[in-house]
Enzyme design. Structure first.
Site, mmCIF file in Angstrom:
data_model
loop_
_atom_site.group_PDB
_atom_site.id
_atom_site.type_symbol
_atom_site.label_atom_id
_atom_site.label_comp_id
_atom_site.label_asym_id
_atom_site.label_seq_id
_atom_site.Cartn_x
_atom_site.Cartn_y
_atom_site.Cartn_z
ATOM 1 N N GLU A 94 50.821 49.900 -4.345
ATOM 2 C CA GLU A 94 51.767 49.115 -3.531
ATOM 3 C C GLU A 94 51.732 47.642 -3.940
ATOM 4 O OE1 GLU A 94 51.165 49.880 0.669
ATOM 5 O OE2 GLU A 94 50.715 51.980 0.314
ATOM 6 N N GLU B 201 44.578 54.487 4.551
ATOM 7 C CA GLU B 201 44.001 53.425 5.391
ATOM 8 C C GLU B 201 43.084 53.915 6.514
ATOM 9 O OE1 GLU B 201 47.376 51.042 6.620
ATOM 10 O OE2 GLU B 201 48.141 50.954 4.575
HETATM 11 O O1 9MR Z 1 57.009 48.888 3.571
HETATM 12 C C1 9MR Z 1 56.817 49.617 4.757
HETATM 13 C C2 9MR Z 1 57.599 48.981 5.891
HETATM 14 O O2 9MR Z 1 58.981 49.089 5.671
HETATM 15 C C3 9MR Z 1 57.245 49.663 7.214
HETATM 16 O O3 9MR Z 1 57.861 48.973 8.289
HETATM 17 C C4 9MR Z 1 55.745 49.670 7.389
HETATM 18 C C5 9MR Z 1 55.413 50.395 8.683
HETATM 19 O O4 9MR Z 1 54.122 50.510 8.925
HETATM 20 O O5 9MR Z 1 55.126 50.318 6.285
HETATM 21 C C6 9MR Z 1 55.338 49.643 5.085
HETATM 22 O O6 9MR Z 1 54.622 50.243 4.037
HETATM 23 C C7 9MR Z 1 53.204 50.280 4.182
HETATM 24 C C8 9MR Z 1 52.707 51.483 3.408
HETATM 25 O O7 9MR Z 1 53.370 52.645 3.811
HETATM 26 C C9 9MR Z 1 51.207 51.647 3.551
HETATM 27 N N1 9MR Z 1 50.500 50.449 3.210
HETATM 28 C C10 9MR Z 1 50.965 49.223 3.810
HETATM 29 C C11 9MR Z 1 52.480 49.068 3.593
HETATM 30 C C12 9MR Z 1 52.945 47.745 4.162
HETATM 31 O O8 9MR Z 1 52.747 47.726 5.551
#
Ligand code: 9MR
Length: 363
Positions: free
Chosen positions: A271, A157
């Site tokens: 994802e 990102e």
């Molecule tokens: O699913 C993840 C969630 O449990 C966390 O709180 C969050 C923190 O930033 O990150 C989520 O996963 C992310 C992923 O690592 C990167 N792309 C976006 C996902 C959703 O936010």
């Protein structure tokens, strides 16, 4: 009476037996897609320790991503302090079950080791100090899991959202602390270089969301293209796939995969989830649809969207290596159960969307 009882138990036994058989003889997702690409899932600690959940993972998936446990802040919360327990548990689950592990994520502005950006007086460090800290982090993590991790989301990102600058040059990078320290994209190039040094065999990905939005898609495309031309070792593009039942359109998904396929040999959907409102993307501010009941129409729209995504991805199976769902069931979803985003419901039972995906439903 006794005969009736015997008959009753015999019938119960039969139905349990045929039930189990039907389950065993039905294809799993990974089997259904074996000629196309791997099917992955992002897991938390419960998913790999609870026996029902872990057998579901083993049955359906052949690639695993740690939802949170391999991120910078999870394994390296302070300088010199490493916390491997949860990441190791996931890596060991993969080792023991012969499941491939997608490494996620080496560098990200979120869930980052914030300490890497600052000195003891809380001033921003120089880019040289930042790069040295990144190098140590990336080398250490990649080396530890090299036997089981087959690819890494090296940078996550880094591209910004939003429209192009109408006046002249478009600055494509998210204005993160990395960017503040460097003033250009060198931190992204360095991260890939360090990952390649640490493991020449891992497939290295740039990973982002809203990747089918034409403006963001082109920013990602331009950046990766330019970096690859300059020798930066980027092997693949991760399309996060945080979609909703309204979008992106089939045309936009198709256009994004085709464009990325021009410049990389590996594409993953990293994802995938499809929520039932109009929001999309990876941002942490979103609606949890509190109290909203899912309607039949929304269920059907979700099935259609899942069918579309998988149809497009099958057509690109030459470059598409893996499609990963972001979480095992609606109960685990980062979006909350009421967004109803996954093929398994909150009881871990397959929804109709699951069958549509598995049976190549053509909605
Ligand atoms: O699913 C993840 C969630 O449990 C966390 O709180 C969050 C923190 O930033 O990150 C989520 O996963 C992310 C992923 O690592 C990167 N792309 C976006 C996902 C959703 O936010």
């Amino acid at each position: 009476m006794i005969m009736k009882k015997i008959l009753f138990f015999a019938l119960c036994g039969l139905s349990v037996f045929t039930g189990a058989n039907a389950q065993d003889s039905e294809k799993s997702l990974k089997e259904a897609y074996k000629d196309y690409f791997m099917i992955g899932v992002a897991v938390n600690q419960r998913n790999i320790s609870d026996s029902m959940q872990s057998s579901l993972v083993r049955r359906e998936f052949n690639s695993i991503t740690a939802e949170n446990d391999m991120k910078p802040v999870s394994v390296h919360p302070e300088e010199g302090k490493w916390t491997w327990e949860k990441a190791d548990r996931i890596a060991n689950f993969c080792r023991q079950n012969g499941i491939k592990l997608r490494g996620h994520a080496l560098m990200w502005h979120n869930q980052m080791c914030e300490w890497m950006f600052y000195d003891k007086q809380h001033n921003l460090v120089s880019k040289e100090v930042l790069f040295e800290r990144m190098r140590e982090h990336i080398h250490t993590v990649v080396n530890r899991y090299k036997d089981v991790v087959y690819c890494w989301d090296v940078f996550n990102e880094a591209i910004k959202d939003g429209p192009r600058n109408p006046e002249g040059m478009d600055q494509p990078l998210r204005e993160s602390t990395f960017y503040k320290i460097c003033g250009n994209d060198e931190y992204i190039r360095k991260a890939f270089q360090f990952a390649r040094e640490a493991d020449p065999n891992a497939i290295l990905f740039y990973n982002d969301y809203n990747e089918c939005d034409p403006v963001k898609r082109d920013r990602i495309y331009e950046m990766v293209k330019e970096m690859k031309a300059a020798g930066v070792p980027i092997d693949g593009i991760g399309m996060q796939g945080h979609y909703n039942i309204y979008g992106p359109s089939e045309e936009d998904i198709e256009a994004a995969v085709s464009k990325y396929a021009e410049i990389v040999d590996h594409i993953h959907v990293t994802e995938l989830d499809i929520r039932v409102n109009k929001e999309m993307g990876g941002q942490l501010r979103f609606s949890r649809n509190e109290n909203a009941k899912i309607t039949e129409e929304q269920k059907q729209m979700q099935e259609v969207k899942y069918a579309t995504v998988f149809r497009v991805m099958r057509q690109h199976a030459d470059k598409m290596d893996c499609v990963t769902f972001w979480n095992l069931s609606d109960r685990d979803s980062w979006l909350g159960v009421n967004n109803y985003p996954l093929p398994f419901d909150k009881e871990y039972k397959p929804k109709n969307a699951y069958r549509v995906i598995r049976d190549f439903g053509n909605k």
